[in-house]
Design an enzyme around this catalytic site. Structure first.
Site, PDB file in Angstrom:
ATOM      1  N   VAL A 155      -4.342   7.710   4.940  1.00  0.00           N
ATOM      2  CA  VAL A 155      -2.969   7.468   5.391  1.00  0.00           C
ATOM      3  C   VAL A 155      -1.960   7.788   4.284  1.00  0.00           C
ATOM      4  CG1 VAL A 155      -3.580   5.801   7.188  1.00  0.00           C
ATOM      5  CG2 VAL A 155      -3.216   4.985   4.851  1.00  0.00           C
ATOM      6  N   HIS A 175      -5.802   8.872  11.266  1.00  0.00           N
ATOM      7  CA  HIS A 175      -5.521   7.433  11.232  1.00  0.00           C
ATOM      8  C   HIS A 175      -4.066   7.124  10.893  1.00  0.00           C
ATOM      9  CE1 HIS A 175     -10.100   6.579  10.500  1.00  0.00           C
ATOM     10  NE2 HIS A 175      -9.808   6.797  11.779  1.00  0.00           N
ATOM     11  N   ARG A 213       0.840  -1.218   0.000  1.00  0.00           N
ATOM     12  CA  ARG A 213       0.000   0.000   0.000  1.00  0.00           C
ATOM     13  C   ARG A 213       0.867   1.256   0.000  1.00  0.00           C
ATOM     14  NH1 ARG A 213      -4.333   0.491   4.456  1.00  0.00           N
ATOM     15  NH2 ARG A 213      -4.809   2.356   3.260  1.00  0.00           N
ATOM     16  N   THR A 257     -15.905  10.237   1.933  1.00  0.00           N
ATOM     17  CA  THR A 257     -15.944   9.330   3.093  1.00  0.00           C
ATOM     18  C   THR A 257     -17.361   8.806   3.308  1.00  0.00           C
ATOM     19  OG1 THR A 257     -15.655   9.145   5.502  1.00  0.00           O
ATOM     20  CG2 THR A 257     -16.085  11.353   4.661  1.00  0.00           C
ATOM     21  N   GLN A 279      -8.761  11.228   7.159  1.00  0.00           N
ATOM     22  CA  GLN A 279      -8.694   9.839   7.622  1.00  0.00           C
ATOM     23  C   GLN A 279      -7.702   9.066   6.764  1.00  0.00           C
ATOM     24  OE1 GLN A 279     -13.062   8.412   8.430  1.00  0.00           O
ATOM     25  NE2 GLN A 279     -13.148  10.053   6.936  1.00  0.00           N
TER      26      GLN A 279
HETATM   27  P1  OAD Z   1     -14.919   4.315   2.584  1.00  0.00           P
HETATM   28  O1  OAD Z   1     -14.391   3.324   1.616  1.00  0.00           O
HETATM   29  O2  OAD Z   1     -15.692   3.815   3.744  1.00  0.00           O
HETATM   30  O3  OAD Z   1     -15.834   5.376   1.835  1.00  0.00           O
HETATM   31  C1  OAD Z   1     -15.396   5.984   0.628  1.00  0.00           C
HETATM   32  C2  OAD Z   1     -16.416   7.003   0.196  1.00  0.00           C
HETATM   33  O4  OAD Z   1     -15.892   7.690  -0.936  1.00  0.00           O
HETATM   34  C3  OAD Z   1     -17.764   6.440  -0.229  1.00  0.00           C
HETATM   35  O5  OAD Z   1     -18.780   7.256   0.338  1.00  0.00           O
HETATM   36  C4  OAD Z   1     -17.795   6.612  -1.745  1.00  0.00           C
HETATM   37  O6  OAD Z   1     -19.092   6.939  -2.228  1.00  0.00           O
HETATM   38  C5  OAD Z   1     -16.883   7.795  -1.923  1.00  0.00           C
HETATM   39  N1  OAD Z   1     -16.166   7.827  -3.210  1.00  0.00           N
HETATM   40  C6  OAD Z   1     -15.603   6.823  -3.912  1.00  0.00           C
HETATM   41  N2  OAD Z   1     -14.989   7.289  -5.018  1.00  0.00           N
HETATM   42  C7  OAD Z   1     -15.173   8.627  -5.022  1.00  0.00           C
HETATM   43  C8  OAD Z   1     -14.785   9.682  -5.889  1.00  0.00           C
HETATM   44  N3  OAD Z   1     -14.076   9.471  -6.991  1.00  0.00           N
HETATM   45  N4  OAD Z   1     -15.167  10.941  -5.577  1.00  0.00           N
HETATM   46  C9  OAD Z   1     -15.898  11.190  -4.451  1.00  0.00           C
HETATM   47  N5  OAD Z   1     -16.304  10.246  -3.595  1.00  0.00           N
HETATM   48  C10 OAD Z   1     -15.933   8.969  -3.873  1.00  0.00           C
HETATM   49  O7  OAD Z   1     -13.654   5.181   3.062  1.00  0.00           O
HETATM   50  P2  OAD Z   1     -13.496   6.094   4.362  1.00  0.00           P
HETATM   51  O8  OAD Z   1     -14.791   6.709   4.749  1.00  0.00           O
HETATM   52  O9  OAD Z   1     -12.342   6.982   4.130  1.00  0.00           O
HETATM   53  O10 OAD Z   1      -9.579   3.435   8.668  1.00  0.00           O
HETATM   54  O11 OAD Z   1     -13.100   5.008   5.441  1.00  0.00           O
HETATM   55  C11 OAD Z   1     -12.865   5.425   6.759  1.00  0.00           C
HETATM   56  C12 OAD Z   1     -11.834   4.552   7.406  1.00  0.00           C
HETATM   57  O12 OAD Z   1     -12.186   3.169   7.225  1.00  0.00           O
HETATM   58  C13 OAD Z   1     -10.446   4.633   6.806  1.00  0.00           C
HETATM   59  O13 OAD Z   1      -9.696   5.743   7.251  1.00  0.00           O
HETATM   60  C14 OAD Z   1      -9.828   3.348   7.248  1.00  0.00           C
HETATM   61  C15 OAD Z   1     -10.969   2.417   6.951  1.00  0.00           C
HETATM   62  O14 OAD Z   1     -10.983   1.245   7.659  1.00  0.00           O
HETATM   63  C16 OAD Z   1      -8.560   2.769   9.216  1.00  0.00           C
HETATM   64  O15 OAD Z   1      -7.777   2.113   8.560  1.00  0.00           O
HETATM   65  C17 OAD Z   1      -8.468   2.910  10.704  1.00  0.00           C
END
Ligand code: OAD
Length: 237
Positions: free
Chosen positions: A94, A110, A62, A177, A92
């Site tokens: 990394v 994170h 990664r 997110t 959030q």
């Molecule tokens: P998620 O994978 O949960 O959510 C990603 C979001 O981005 C979703 O709402 C998608 O609709 C949106 N998305 C995808 N592609 C996109 C694009 N091109 N433009 C705009 N939006 C888009 O990811 P996070 O919410 O970041 O934590 O996940 C939160 C945490 O869960 C991460 O930091 C990580 C993970 O487990 C740890 O590792 C502790």
């Protein structure tokens, strides 16, 4: 006493969707990391205790991919907003794409892939960029180096400082997110009631924070548009 809102201060709260158009996978979309891998076997202290080589290899890959990726138009627009107002990024993510785009105030909740740390109570941190960590490679304190990221069950970082910034920002953009991971997502409860509030993502989060305007679409298209609007309004103040 309630903090006074600062109209010319913007907070960007970002997640994996922001880096999707840089070629980095999200976590919960159809091709997301946690749909294809078990987070428990790769991103938990239990995984590190039982199969550290596997965990190390997963994060080495990664890190390498994140370092190869380039900031996209959304990261660049967020960095460029600093020419018009104070900008604080709370992420959030990394990866280091905000910093590499030029953002100067980035708060990581994170952790960061580009750094390693030892595993004692007071470890040292080492900058890796995109380099791998080898098993047997130790911190100055003699403990095995691990990725300096937050695993499930570990403490989210910088919550207090992030909350302070959210409380007085006049503009808040939440982008890319799903808002499923706490306590990070719960920070949005601190946003000032009078702030301009926009959430950009490809899907509406199930737990949409109150009074946010939802814009559905790709970050690399919608974020530069919003920032353009914010910048021209601010330069008229
Ligand atoms: P998620 O994978 O949960 O959510 C990603 C979001 O981005 C979703 O709402 C998608 O609709 C949106 N998305 C995808 N592609 C996109 C694009 N091109 N433009 C705009 N939006 C888009 O990811 P996070 O919410 O970041 O934590 O996940 C939160 C945490 O869960 C991460 O930091 C990580 C993970 O487990 C740890 O590792 C502790």
């Amino acid at each position: 006493m309630k903090p006074k809102m600062q109209p010319d201060k913007a907070v960007i709260f970002s997640g994996a969707g922001l880096s999707a158009e840089s070629g980095l996978p999200t976590f919960r979309d159809a091709d997301g990391l946690w749909n294809n891998h078990s987070w428990f076997e790769l991103a938990s202290p239990q995984a590190w205790a039982s199969q550290p080589e596997v965990v190390q290899a997963f994060y080495n890959e990664r890190r390498h991919k994140a370092w190869e990726a380039q900031p996209n138009a959304a990261h660049l627009a967020i960095a460029a907003l600093e020419a018009t107002c104070e900008v604080v990024v709370i992420t959030q993510n990394v990866d280091a794409l905000h910093e590499r785009a030029g953002s100067t105030q980035v708060i990581h909740l994170h952790g960061e892939l580009a750094w390693a740390r030892g595993t004692s109570a007071e470890p040292k941190r080492y900058h890796l960029g995109g380099e791998s960590i080898a098993m047997g490679q130790c911190c100055e304190d003699g403990t095995q180096l691990r990725p300096d990221v937050v695993w499930f069950g570990e403490q989210t970082r910088n919550m207090d400082v992030a909350r302070r910034h959210l409380r007085n920002a006049g503009k808040v953009l939440v982008v890319g997110t799903s808002l499923t991971v706490h306590p990070a997502a719960s920070l949005l409860g601190a946003v000032h009631y009078m702030a301009q509030k926009v959430l950009i993502a490809k899907e509406r989060p199930e737990a949409m924070p109150p009074r946010f305007h939802f814009a559905c679409g790709n970050a690399a298209t919608l974020v530069p548009r919003l920032i353009q609007r914010w910048s021209s309004a601010l330069s008229c103040i």
